[in-house]
Design a protein around this motif. Sequence first.
Motif, PDB file in Angstrom:
ATOM      1  N   TRP A 162       0.819  -1.202   0.000  1.00  0.00           N
ATOM      2  CA  TRP A 162       0.000   0.000   0.000  1.00  0.00           C
ATOM      3  C   TRP A 162       0.859   1.261   0.000  1.00  0.00           C
ATOM      4  CZ3 TRP A 162      -4.485  -0.331  -1.834  1.00  0.00           C
ATOM      5  CH2 TRP A 162      -5.277  -1.456  -1.626  1.00  0.00           C
ATOM      6  N   VAL A 211       1.612   1.698  -3.594  1.00  0.00           N
ATOM      7  CA  VAL A 211       0.410   2.126  -4.321  1.00  0.00           C
ATOM      8  C   VAL A 211       0.090   3.587  -4.028  1.00  0.00           C
ATOM      9  CG1 VAL A 211      -2.090   1.807  -4.493  1.00  0.00           C
ATOM     10  CG2 VAL A 211      -0.586  -0.183  -4.504  1.00  0.00           C
ATOM     11  N   PHE A 212       0.100   3.970  -2.745  1.00  0.00           N
ATOM     12  CA  PHE A 212      -0.265   5.340  -2.369  1.00  0.00           C
ATOM     13  C   PHE A 212       0.731   6.362  -2.922  1.00  0.00           C
ATOM     14  CE2 PHE A 212      -3.044   4.538   1.652  1.00  0.00           C
ATOM     15  CZ  PHE A 212      -3.912   3.793   0.873  1.00  0.00           C
ATOM     16  N   THR A 233       2.871   6.014  -5.417  1.00  0.00           N
ATOM     17  CA  THR A 233       2.791   6.062  -6.881  1.00  0.00           C
ATOM     18  C   THR A 233       1.585   6.871  -7.331  1.00  0.00           C
ATOM     19  OG1 THR A 233       3.863   3.886  -7.046  1.00  0.00           O
ATOM     20  CG2 THR A 233       2.652   4.663  -8.972  1.00  0.00           C
ATOM     21  N   ALA A 234       0.439   6.663  -6.680  1.00  0.00           N
ATOM     22  CA  ALA A 234      -0.766   7.415  -7.037  1.00  0.00           C
ATOM     23  C   ALA A 234      -0.589   8.899  -6.771  1.00  0.00           C
ATOM     24  CB  ALA A 234      -1.965   6.881  -6.258  1.00  0.00           C
ATOM     25  N   GLY A 275       1.704  10.360  -9.445  1.00  0.00           N
ATOM     26  CA  GLY A 275       0.976  10.439 -10.707  1.00  0.00           C
ATOM     27  C   GLY A 275      -0.065  11.536 -10.698  1.00  0.00           C
ATOM     28  N   ASN A 276      -0.824  11.650  -9.617  1.00  0.00           N
ATOM     29  CA  ASN A 276      -1.848  12.696  -9.524  1.00  0.00           C
ATOM     30  C   ASN A 276      -1.234  14.090  -9.497  1.00  0.00           C
ATOM     31  OD1 ASN A 276      -3.841  10.764  -9.468  1.00  0.00           O
ATOM     32  ND2 ASN A 276      -4.058  10.788  -7.240  1.00  0.00           N
ATOM     33  N   GLU A 303      -2.005  16.314  -2.537  1.00  0.00           N
ATOM     34  CA  GLU A 303      -1.920  14.881  -2.803  1.00  0.00           C
ATOM     35  C   GLU A 303      -1.221  14.130  -1.674  1.00  0.00           C
ATOM     36  OE1 GLU A 303      -3.422  13.304  -5.091  1.00  0.00           O
ATOM     37  OE2 GLU A 303      -4.132  15.038  -6.226  1.00  0.00           O
ATOM     38  N   ILE A 314      -2.209  10.900   1.313  1.00  0.00           N
ATOM     39  CA  ILE A 314      -1.603   9.576   1.480  1.00  0.00           C
ATOM     40  C   ILE A 314      -0.872   9.459   2.814  1.00  0.00           C
ATOM     41  CG2 ILE A 314      -1.311   9.372  -1.018  1.00  0.00           C
ATOM     42  CD1 ILE A 314       1.785   9.467  -0.333  1.00  0.00           C
ATOM     43  N   LYS A 328     -14.980   8.961  -1.799  1.00  0.00           N
ATOM     44  CA  LYS A 328     -13.688   8.422  -2.240  1.00  0.00           C
ATOM     45  C   LYS A 328     -13.100   7.478  -1.200  1.00  0.00           C
ATOM     46  CE  LYS A 328     -11.468  12.242  -2.928  1.00  0.00           C
ATOM     47  NZ  LYS A 328     -10.362  13.144  -3.322  1.00  0.00           N
ATOM     48  N   THR A 380     -11.614   3.293  -1.006  1.00  0.00           N
ATOM     49  CA  THR A 380     -10.269   2.927  -0.554  1.00  0.00           C
ATOM     50  C   THR A 380     -10.330   2.014   0.662  1.00  0.00           C
ATOM     51  OG1 THR A 380      -9.409   5.044  -1.350  1.00  0.00           O
ATOM     52  CG2 THR A 380      -8.051   3.839   0.242  1.00  0.00           C
TER      53      THR A 380
END
Length: 302
Positions: A28, A31-32, A34-35, A38-39, A63, A67, A143, A147
């Motif tokens: 996670w 994932v967090f 990277t997101a 990217g965002n 962002e 996270i 949202k 998650t």
Amino acid sequence: MEATAPIPPGKELDQAHRRRRWLMIGFWLLVFVTAAIGNTMTSRMDAIRYNIAAPTWQIATNEFSSITIGLFILPFLLWACDRWPLHADTWRRRLPLYFLGSVAYSAVHVVGMDLIRILVYGSFGSRYEPGPWTTQAVYEYLKDVRTFFLIVAVGHMVEWFGRHIKGEASLLDVPDEGPPVEAVDRPERFLVRKLGRDFLVATADIEWVQSAGNYVNLRVRGRDYPLRSTLAALETRLDPAVFVRAHRSYLVQLAQVTAIEPLDAGDARLHMTDGTVLPCSRRYRESLRAAAAGAEPALARA
């Protein structure tokens, strides 16, 4: 001979569970982060494309504050999944609690990331305006609930797969048709499912049983098999002349105990045939010695 420190039973299974826990946290985290990266990049591109006055630090703060709080809550959420797992016989009762948990998850998430944004914005001489709190709460919850349940689903799937690799035991139930092959109230065998295959473990081969949250670990020839049961419930189904409570977390098979080592505080240590040393609390010491007196005089004299 110097006494050795007690070796926690179920060590192999506990270590596997801890490895899975760290694997989940690492997954996670990847994932967090990277997101968030990217965002941040796509939001910065959108700001340039549509001439929106949004500096990079502001976009990154929005962002990464999200996270940061999500990763802070993650260990507590994984612990809750262990403490109140969803099973075929519990999900209807516990699912409403999970929805309440998702509301709490979102509330902590929103408050935490708003505080971070207020601090960071202030350090840049700016002011963070989250807008009407009701609008933000609804928007963020829509949202966060996705998650939340994604983490819950992945966590349960990983734990389920891990237990099936090691082998998960279950009690034999009464068959739908015909008489049972043995007395189900005093089982002689347990059904163990491992990697899609079923095999039977004889009750007589169980060396000890350790309580482990919603499960108990059956120790059989150096391996641990989790069984979804409480220790008290399992104790009522095992022969009290064979399996004796030694501690609030342990049941032991008397034939597997080679010595009872008294301690100054009134507790004791049980030396098992495989060399493992288990704790015996003062509360159960005398009853264990009395039970051992009828099975093995040498143990009763310890």
